[in-house]
Design a protein around this motif. Structure first.
Motif, PDB file in Angstrom:
ATOM      1  N   MET A  35       0.817  -1.209   0.000  1.00  0.00           N
ATOM      2  CA  MET A  35       0.000   0.000   0.000  1.00  0.00           C
ATOM      3  C   MET A  35       0.850   1.259   0.000  1.00  0.00           C
ATOM      4  N   ALA A  36       1.970   1.218   0.726  1.00  0.00           N
ATOM      5  CA  ALA A  36       2.872   2.373   0.741  1.00  0.00           C
ATOM      6  C   ALA A  36       3.429   2.628  -0.652  1.00  0.00           C
ATOM      7  N   ALA A  37       3.815   1.550  -1.341  1.00  0.00           N
ATOM      8  CA  ALA A  37       4.324   1.688  -2.708  1.00  0.00           C
ATOM      9  C   ALA A  37       3.244   2.235  -3.634  1.00  0.00           C
ATOM     10  N   MET A  38       2.004   1.794  -3.443  1.00  0.00           N
ATOM     11  CA  MET A  38       0.892   2.325  -4.232  1.00  0.00           C
ATOM     12  C   MET A  38       0.748   3.829  -4.026  1.00  0.00           C
ATOM     13  N   SER A  39       0.810   4.262  -2.782  1.00  0.00           N
ATOM     14  CA  SER A  39       0.635   5.682  -2.474  1.00  0.00           C
ATOM     15  C   SER A  39       1.703   6.527  -3.148  1.00  0.00           C
ATOM     16  N   VAL A  40       2.956   6.079  -3.047  1.00  0.00           N
ATOM     17  CA  VAL A  40       4.066   6.850  -3.626  1.00  0.00           C
ATOM     18  C   VAL A  40       3.997   6.848  -5.146  1.00  0.00           C
ATOM     19  N   TRP A  41       3.664   5.714  -5.750  1.00  0.00           N
ATOM     20  CA  TRP A  41       3.675   5.586  -7.207  1.00  0.00           C
ATOM     21  C   TRP A  41       2.528   6.349  -7.874  1.00  0.00           C
ATOM     22  N   PHE A  42       1.349   6.298  -7.256  1.00  0.00           N
ATOM     23  CA  PHE A  42       0.165   6.847  -7.913  1.00  0.00           C
ATOM     24  C   PHE A  42      -0.216   8.260  -7.473  1.00  0.00           C
ATOM     25  N   VAL A  43       0.325   8.742  -6.382  1.00  0.00           N
ATOM     26  CA  VAL A  43      -0.082  10.064  -5.913  1.00  0.00           C
ATOM     27  C   VAL A  43       0.311  11.127  -6.940  1.00  0.00           C
ATOM     28  N   PRO A  44      -0.565  12.097  -7.230  1.00  0.00           N
ATOM     29  CA  PRO A  44      -0.219  13.158  -8.174  1.00  0.00           C
ATOM     30  C   PRO A  44       1.050  13.887  -7.747  1.00  0.00           C
ATOM     31  N   ARG A  45       1.862  14.227  -8.727  1.00  0.00           N
ATOM     32  CA  ARG A  45       3.160  14.853  -8.439  1.00  0.00           C
ATOM     33  C   ARG A  45       3.012  16.344  -8.145  1.00  0.00           C
ATOM     34  N   HIS A  46       2.237  16.626  -7.115  1.00  0.00           N
ATOM     35  CA  HIS A  46       2.066  18.000  -6.639  1.00  0.00           C
ATOM     36  C   HIS A  46       2.918  18.156  -5.386  1.00  0.00           C
ATOM     37  N   TRP A  47       3.653  19.255  -5.305  1.00  0.00           N
ATOM     38  CA  TRP A  47       4.638  19.384  -4.230  1.00  0.00           C
ATOM     39  C   TRP A  47       4.012  19.285  -2.839  1.00  0.00           C
ATOM     40  N   ALA A  48       2.800  19.828  -2.667  1.00  0.00           N
ATOM     41  CA  ALA A  48       2.178  19.810  -1.336  1.00  0.00           C
ATOM     42  C   ALA A  48       1.813  18.396  -0.915  1.00  0.00           C
ATOM     43  N   VAL A  49       1.302  17.616  -1.873  1.00  0.00           N
ATOM     44  CA  VAL A  49       0.922  16.230  -1.560  1.00  0.00           C
ATOM     45  C   VAL A  49       2.168  15.382  -1.356  1.00  0.00           C
ATOM     46  N   MET A  50       3.141  15.538  -2.224  1.00  0.00           N
ATOM     47  CA  MET A  50       4.377  14.758  -2.122  1.00  0.00           C
ATOM     48  C   MET A  50       5.128  15.059  -0.825  1.00  0.00           C
ATOM     49  N   ALA A  51       5.022  16.306  -0.363  1.00  0.00           N
ATOM     50  CA  ALA A  51       5.711  16.694   0.871  1.00  0.00           C
ATOM     51  C   ALA A  51       5.181  15.936   2.078  1.00  0.00           C
ATOM     52  N   VAL A  52       3.950  15.432   1.964  1.00  0.00           N
ATOM     53  CA  VAL A  52       3.361  14.643   3.054  1.00  0.00           C
ATOM     54  C   VAL A  52       3.573  13.152   2.810  1.00  0.00           C
ATOM     55  N   ILE A  53       3.262  12.705   1.596  1.00  0.00           N
ATOM     56  CA  ILE A  53       3.286  11.275   1.285  1.00  0.00           C
ATOM     57  C   ILE A  53       4.700  10.688   1.345  1.00  0.00           C
ATOM     58  N   LEU A  54       5.648  11.363   0.758  1.00  0.00           N
ATOM     59  CA  LEU A  54       7.009  10.806   0.693  1.00  0.00           C
ATOM     60  C   LEU A  54       7.645  10.593   2.066  1.00  0.00           C
ATOM     61  N   PRO A  55       7.693  11.605   2.943  1.00  0.00           N
ATOM     62  CA  PRO A  55       8.317  11.372   4.262  1.00  0.00           C
ATOM     63  C   PRO A  55       7.652  10.253   5.055  1.00  0.00           C
ATOM     64  N   ILE A  56       6.329  10.198   4.990  1.00  0.00           N
ATOM     65  CA  ILE A  56       5.612   9.147   5.728  1.00  0.00           C
ATOM     66  C   ILE A  56       6.032   7.769   5.242  1.00  0.00           C
ATOM     67  N   ASN A  57       6.091   7.595   3.915  1.00  0.00           N
ATOM     68  CA  ASN A  57       6.368   6.268   3.372  1.00  0.00           C
ATOM     69  C   ASN A  57       7.843   5.914   3.356  1.00  0.00           C
ATOM     70  N   LEU A  58       8.715   6.892   3.528  1.00  0.00           N
ATOM     71  CA  LEU A  58      10.123   6.572   3.749  1.00  0.00           C
ATOM     72  C   LEU A  58      10.304   5.920   5.116  1.00  0.00           C
ATOM     73  N   LEU A  59       9.407   6.266   6.046  1.00  0.00           N
ATOM     74  CA  LEU A  59       9.444   5.667   7.382  1.00  0.00           C
ATOM     75  C   LEU A  59       8.643   4.361   7.458  1.00  0.00           C
ATOM     76  N   MET A  60       7.814   4.103   6.448  1.00  0.00           N
ATOM     77  CA  MET A  60       6.909   2.950   6.511  1.00  0.00           C
ATOM     78  C   MET A  60       7.636   1.607   6.666  1.00  0.00           C
ATOM     79  N   PRO A  61       8.750   1.341   5.942  1.00  0.00           N
ATOM     80  CA  PRO A  61       9.416   0.046   6.157  1.00  0.00           C
ATOM     81  C   PRO A  61       9.820  -0.180   7.613  1.00  0.00           C
ATOM     82  N   LEU A  62      10.345   0.852   8.253  1.00  0.00           N
ATOM     83  CA  LEU A  62      10.725   0.714   9.664  1.00  0.00           C
ATOM     84  C   LEU A  62       9.482   0.543  10.527  1.00  0.00           C
TER      85      LEU A  62
END
Length: 316
Positions: free
Chosen positions: A235-262
């Motif tokens: 699901m984390a990979a889905m969120s990162v891959w499919f989320v629109p490349r808008h800076w405001a959305v990416m600023a939230v989605i990317l940091p969260i999912n970088l922590l998701m494996p841990l």
């Protein structure tokens, strides 16, 4: 109903799983919290039908796409979670012993990483919150893709999630895993120091279900059964891959999912292999769903061409 090919495909999967669930529940004699499931189903169906209203009325096709996909997502989650439970007790031996050997080869210990998180309570608490964002993230992606008019991407996202969940369940049926929390005890002070989404109590319930099966189903009590591959990572990979490349959305989605494996390792009670398995599963399923969508779209175009009066007249 006015549905695109991808939406019809997902609705067909939902209907099929519903019928299979109903048949297996009757055969196994499982008691069900019908009121609870009815309320949840009503929520999903209500969102779906509201989307149909928007699409038929032509008021806002973007809102329609988001609502229809959101409703299908909710309904699929319900029937798929029940379907997973229908294969308890497990009929095949678990493969956790194999994954424990892989963990050891890489020097990974679930108990060790949980103890580390507990000695840094702020880390454990943050990872707990990150772990809990998986499903809300998917809903955010559905809404964002729908409201920005990216229907093709939205349908790819939806079909990828459905195929990924189905593939994970089928794999788990034949190669069940429950993760280290079902086998490895951590000190009691750990759960008193940090919140644990999947701890020893959770693991013990999984072991019980493994041998005894389920006698009562309620949406309030359904647990995540699948260890490998980690569907949280999927699901984390889905969120990162499919989320629109808008800076405001990416600023939230990317940091969260970088922590998701841990977070998955600490809070999800997972083997190290589960994380890599989730990533590999996503890559494969995402590619397959893309091809499936192209095939469905070509069939839809062929059907439209065959039924178009203008084309028929031109052919004559």
């Amino acid at each position: 109903m006015r549905l695109f090919a991808a939406e019809r495909f997902v609705l067909g999967v939902v209907a099929t799983l519903f019928l299979v669930d109903a048949a297996l529940i009757a055969v196994k004699g499982i008691r069900v919290d019908y009121v609870g499931y009815f309320i949840c189903s009503l929520a999903g169906a209500g969102v779906f039908l509201l989307g149909q209203f928007y699409r038929k009325s032509g008021r806002d096709l973007r809102i329609a796409a988001a609502l229809i996909s959101g409703g299908l997502f909710i309904l699929f989650t319900l029937v798929a979670s029940v379907f997973n439970y229908m294969f308890l007790p497990v009929a095949f031996p678990t493969i956790d012993h194999v994954l424990f050997r892989v963990d050891a080869a890489f020097g990974y210990s679930w108990a060790g990483i949980v103890l580390w998180a507990a000695t840094h309570p702020w880390v454990g608490t943050i990872l707990f919150m990150v772990y809990a964002t998986s499903l809300p993230q998917l809903l955010v992606v559905v809404i964002t893709l729908g409201f920005t008019g990216k229907e093709r991407m939205l349908h790819h996202f939806l079909v990828t999630g459905v195929l990924g969940a189905c593939a994970s369940i089928v794999f788990w049926i034949f190669f069940p895993t429950f993760g280290p929390s079902a086998y490895v005890q951590v000190p009691q002070w750990v759960s008193q120091t940090i919140p644990l989404a999947v701890g020893n109590i959770y693991g013990q319930e999984l072991v019980r279900l493994t041998t005894e099966g389920v006698v009562y189903l309620s949406p309030k009590d359904v647990l995540g059964l699948i260890g490998f591959p980690s569907f949280h990572i999927f699901m984390a990979a889905m969120s990162v891959w499919f989320v629109p490349r808008h800076w405001a959305v990416m600023a939230v989605i990317l940091p969260i999912n970088l922590l998701m494996p841990l977070a998955v390792l600490v809070q999800g009670g997972h083997h190290l292999s589960d994380v890599f398995g989730g990533l590999v599963a996503f890559v494969i399923v995402c590619a397959v769903s893309g091809r499936l969508l192209k095939w469905l779209a070509s069939r839809e175009r062929a059907g439209d061409a065959a039924t178009s009066p203008a084309r028929i007249v031109a052919a004559e």
